[in-house]
Write a protein that holds these residues in place. Structure first.
Motif, short mmCIF file in Angstrom:
data_model
loop_
_atom_site.label_atom_id
_atom_site.label_comp_id
_atom_site.label_asym_id
_atom_site.label_seq_id
_atom_site.Cartn_x
_atom_site.Cartn_y
_atom_site.Cartn_z
N THR A 1 -41.01 -18.82 10.15
CA THR A 1 -40.80 -19.41 8.75
C THR A 1 -39.39 -19.41 8.72
O THR A 1 -38.39 -18.56 8.64
N GLU A 2 -38.75 -20.86 7.41
CA GLU A 2 -37.17 -20.48 7.21
C GLU A 2 -37.01 -19.79 6.53
O GLU A 2 -35.89 -19.43 5.53
N THR A 3 -38.10 -19.15 5.03
CA THR A 3 -37.42 -18.68 4.05
C THR A 3 -38.81 -17.23 3.79
O THR A 3 -39.96 -17.52 4.88
N THR B 1 -35.09 -12.47 11.69
CA THR B 1 -34.58 -11.70 9.92
C THR B 1 -34.35 -12.41 9.22
O THR B 1 -34.10 -13.96 9.24
N PHE B 2 -34.16 -12.31 7.49
CA PHE B 2 -33.62 -13.19 6.45
C PHE B 2 -32.44 -12.45 5.66
O PHE B 2 -32.32 -11.29 5.87
N GLN B 3 -31.19 -12.76 5.75
CA GLN B 3 -30.53 -13.11 4.64
C GLN B 3 -30.26 -12.51 3.19
O GLN B 3 -31.11 -12.99 2.80
N ASP B 4 -29.22 -11.93 3.34
CA ASP B 4 -29.79 -11.73 1.32
C ASP B 4 -30.65 -11.81 0.29
O ASP B 4 -31.17 -12.56 -0.53
N TYR C 1 -33.33 -17.78 7.14
CA TYR C 1 -33.21 -17.60 8.50
C TYR C 1 -32.03 -16.95 8.87
O TYR C 1 -31.02 -17.75 8.53
N LYS C 2 -32.53 -15.75 9.64
CA LYS C 2 -31.39 -15.53 10.45
C LYS C 2 -32.54 -15.16 12.10
O LYS C 2 -33.10 -14.80 11.63
N ARG C 3 -31.65 -15.54 12.91
CA ARG C 3 -31.65 -14.38 14.20
C ARG C 3 -30.97 -13.72 14.38
O ARG C 3 -29.95 -13.61 14.50
N THR C 4 -31.84 -12.35 15.38
CA THR C 4 -30.58 -11.03 15.64
C THR C 4 -30.57 -10.37 16.51
O THR C 4 -32.05 -11.10 17.03
N ARG C 5 -30.60 -9.75 17.39
CA ARG C 5 -30.69 -9.30 18.03
C ARG C 5 -30.17 -7.64 17.68
O ARG C 5 -30.65 -6.75 18.61
N GLU C 6 -29.55 -7.90 16.59
CA GLU C 6 -28.81 -6.30 16.24
C GLU C 6 -30.38 -5.51 15.84
O GLU C 6 -31.18 -5.37 15.37
N PHE D 1 -39.05 -6.62 10.74
CA PHE D 1 -39.85 -6.57 11.34
C PHE D 1 -41.15 -5.30 10.37
O PHE D 1 -41.97 -5.93 9.24
N ALA D 2 -40.36 -4.39 9.74
CA ALA D 2 -40.80 -3.24 8.65
C ALA D 2 -41.42 -4.19 7.30
O ALA D 2 -42.10 -4.26 6.68
N ARG D 3 -39.81 -5.28 6.68
CA ARG D 3 -39.64 -5.88 5.42
C ARG D 3 -40.62 -6.98 5.92
O ARG D 3 -41.53 -7.27 4.75
N GLN D 4 -40.82 -7.42 6.89
CA GLN D 4 -42.61 -8.61 7.19
C GLN D 4 -44.08 -7.96 6.58
O GLN D 4 -44.52 -8.48 6.35
N LEU D 5 -43.63 -6.72 7.23
CA LEU D 5 -45.62 -6.61 7.25
C LEU D 5 -45.38 -5.70 5.96
O LEU D 5 -46.46 -6.21 5.36
N ALA D 6 -44.31 -5.01 5.09
CA ALA D 6 -44.69 -4.99 3.74
C ALA D 6 -44.60 -5.92 2.79
O ALA D 6 -45.96 -6.04 1.94
N ALA D 7 -44.00 -7.04 3.11
CA ALA D 7 -44.46 -8.01 2.33
C ALA D 7 -45.54 -8.79 2.48
O ALA D 7 -46.00 -9.94 1.58
N LEU D 8 -46.29 -8.83 3.60
CA LEU D 8 -47.87 -9.03 4.46
C LEU D 8 -49.05 -7.90 3.57
O LEU D 8 -49.96 -8.91 3.76
#
Length: 377
Positions: A51-53, A80-83, A87-92, A100-107
Motif C-alpha cells: 500500500t501507499e500509506t 515500510t513507512f516514514q514518520d 511508503y518507503k522501500r528498505t533493505r536495512e 513487519f512488526a508494525r504491520q502485524l500490530a496494526a492489523l
C-alpha cells in the motif's frame, strides 16, 4: 462461482482474483468493511497489502475483525513507512524487521499468510536481499510460523529466475498482462512489407520463467493484470483497442504457474467487476485477437519489448516507459519505483539509437523528456 487454485506447496486454496493494495489508501473505514463483506460473499480470500500509506492497515484490521481466518493477508518485507505514513522501500534489516512488526500490530494479528520480499528489480538489490539478512529474516519468520508462505515480488524475469534457482520460495508476485509479455516477430523494424512481420509472440524469457515456476512448484500471483487500467481504454492501450477485465484475467490465468490475480480496488463496484469474471462466457474471455495483431496496428505505443536496447546511456527504457504509463493513469507507487532506477531518463543523450531499433516507432526521446518533467529527473 469463484474459481480456486491450489498452492503447489501446502495444498491451500486461493481464489483466482483478489484485492490488490494499490488503491486501498483511497478507501474509507466503512467502505473497507463493505469491500471485505462483498469479497467474502463472492469467495475472494486474499488481500495484498503493498500500500501507499500506513493508515490502510488499521482499516483492514477493522474490516477483518472476527474473520481473520477467512482471508489470507499478504505483507511485504522491506516495505515500510516514514514518520508521515508514506511508503518507503528498505533493505536495512532493522527497518525490515520493525516494519513487519508494525504491520502485524496494526492489523491486530500475529502472523501473515504470505510474506513477499518486496520489489526486487536489479541485480545489486537482489544480492543485497541476501547480504542484508532480509532473506534469512524471512526464513526465520516462516520457521516460527509468523509467516505461512514465503515469496518475493519482482517485475523482471531474469531476477525472478535467480530467486527461483537460488532461493526456497512458495510463490512470487510478478507483473503479467498481454502488453508486458509482448515480443515482436521479425527482425527488420524498417521493413515496408508489414505482412512479412507476422505479429507478436509472448516473450521467450517470460514464457520460460512461467514454466520454471510450474516445474519447481512455486506459484505466481499477478500484479498489474489490467496494466493499472491502461489496457481497458482504447486511447491508452498499446493494442489500439480496449480489452475487458475478463479477457485480461483469463490471459493471466492461462500462464503456467499462475494462481491468482491481484487487482487494485477502492470500492465494492470495482470488486463486482472482478467477481463477474467467473460468470462470463468463454467467448467473452477470449483474447486471441492479440495473436493476429500486426505492428502497424500498434505504431507509436510502447509495449515494453526491449527491442530498443542496448542504448548508450544504460537506461532501462522499457521500465521508464512502464512507470511513466502507470503514473499517468494514477498509480501512486510508480514514482517511487522510477526513482529507484539506477539510470534515469535525464541521462538520455538523444542519440536516437533506441528509436532506430524500435519496431513500433515509439518517439522514445520525447517520452524520456516527459518522464523527466513528471518525475523530476
Amino acid at each position: 462461482h469463484m474459481e480456486y487454485r491450489i498452492f503447489p506447496k501446502g495444498g491451500e486454496k486461493i481464489s483466482t482474483v483478489g484485492i490488490g493494495g494499490s488503491k486501498l489508501h483511497l478507501v474509507s473505514d466503512e467502505e473497507m468493511v463493505r469491500m471485505v463483506d462483498f469479497a467474502l460473499e463472492k469467495g475472494m480470500n486474499i488481500i495484498d497489502l503493498a500500500t501507499e500509506t500506513a493508515d490502510v492497515f488499521p482499516k483492514v484490521a477493522k474490516a477483518v475483525a472476527g474473520r481473520r481466518d477467512k482471508l489470507m493477508l499478504a505483507l511485504h518485507l522491506g516495505l515500510t513507512f516514514q514518520d508521515d505514513g508514506q511508503y518507503k522501500r528498505t533493505r536495512e534489516i532493522a527497518d525490515v524487521e520493525a516494519g513487519f512488526a508494525r504491520q502485524l500490530a496494526a492489523l491486530g494479528t500475529d502472523y501473515a499468510d504470505i510474506g513477499y520480499i518486496h520489489y526486487v528489480d536489479d541485480i545489486d538489490d537482489y544480492l543485497n536481499v541476501f547480504a542484508s539478512g532480509t532473506y534469512d529474516f524471512a526464513r526465520k519468520l516462516k520457521k516460527e510460523g509468523r509467516l505461512r508462505k514465503l515469496g518475493f515480488a519482482s517485475h523482471r524475469a531474469d531476477i525472478s529466475r535467480k530467486f527461483l534457482e537460488e532461493g526456497d520460495f512458495d510463490l512470487f508476485m510478478f507483473s503479467i498482462n498481454p502488453a508486458y509479455d509482448l515480443d515482436p516477430v521479425g527482425n527488420n523494424p524498417l521493413e515496408e512489407d508489414w505482412s512479412a512481420l507476422n505479429s507478436v509472440n509472448v516473450a521467450q524469457e517470460r514464457t520460460e520463467l512461467y514454466h520454471l515456476a510450474e516445474k519447481k512448484g512455486v506459484g505466481i500471483t499477478v500484479m498489474k493484470p489490467l496494466g493499472a487500467g491502461r489496457l481497458l481504454d482504447e486511447r491508452t492501450s498499446p493494442f489500439k483497442r480496449a480489452l475487458t477485465v475478463p479477457q485480461l484475467i483469463q490471459y493471466c490465468l492461462d500462464r503456467p504457474g499462475v494462481l491468482s490475480c491481484m487487482v487494485g480496488a477502492d470500492s465494492v463496484a470495482n470488486l463486482e467487476a472482478l467477481a463477474a469474471c467467473d460468470d462470463t462466457s468463454a467467448e467473452d474471455r477470449d483474447y486471441s485477437f492479440i495473436a493476429g495483431l500486426h505492428f502497424e496496428e500498434m505504431l507509436g505505443q510502447c509495449v515494453y519489448c526491449n527491442h530498443c536496447l542496448p542504448g548508450h546511456s544504460n537506461i532501462d527504457i522499457a521500465r521508464v516507459h512502464k512507470f511513466l504509463d502507470l503514473a499517468n493513469v494514477g498509480d501512486a507507487l510508480a514514482r517511487e519505483h522510477y526513482l529507484a532506477l539506477e539510470h534515469k531518463a535525464s541521462e538520455c543523450i538523444e542519440c536516437g539509437s533506441c528509436e532506430d531499433n524500435c519496431p513500433f516507432q515509439v518517439a522514445v526521446r520525447d517520452k524520456m523528456k516527459e518522464a523527466v518533467t513528471l518525475f523530476g529527473e
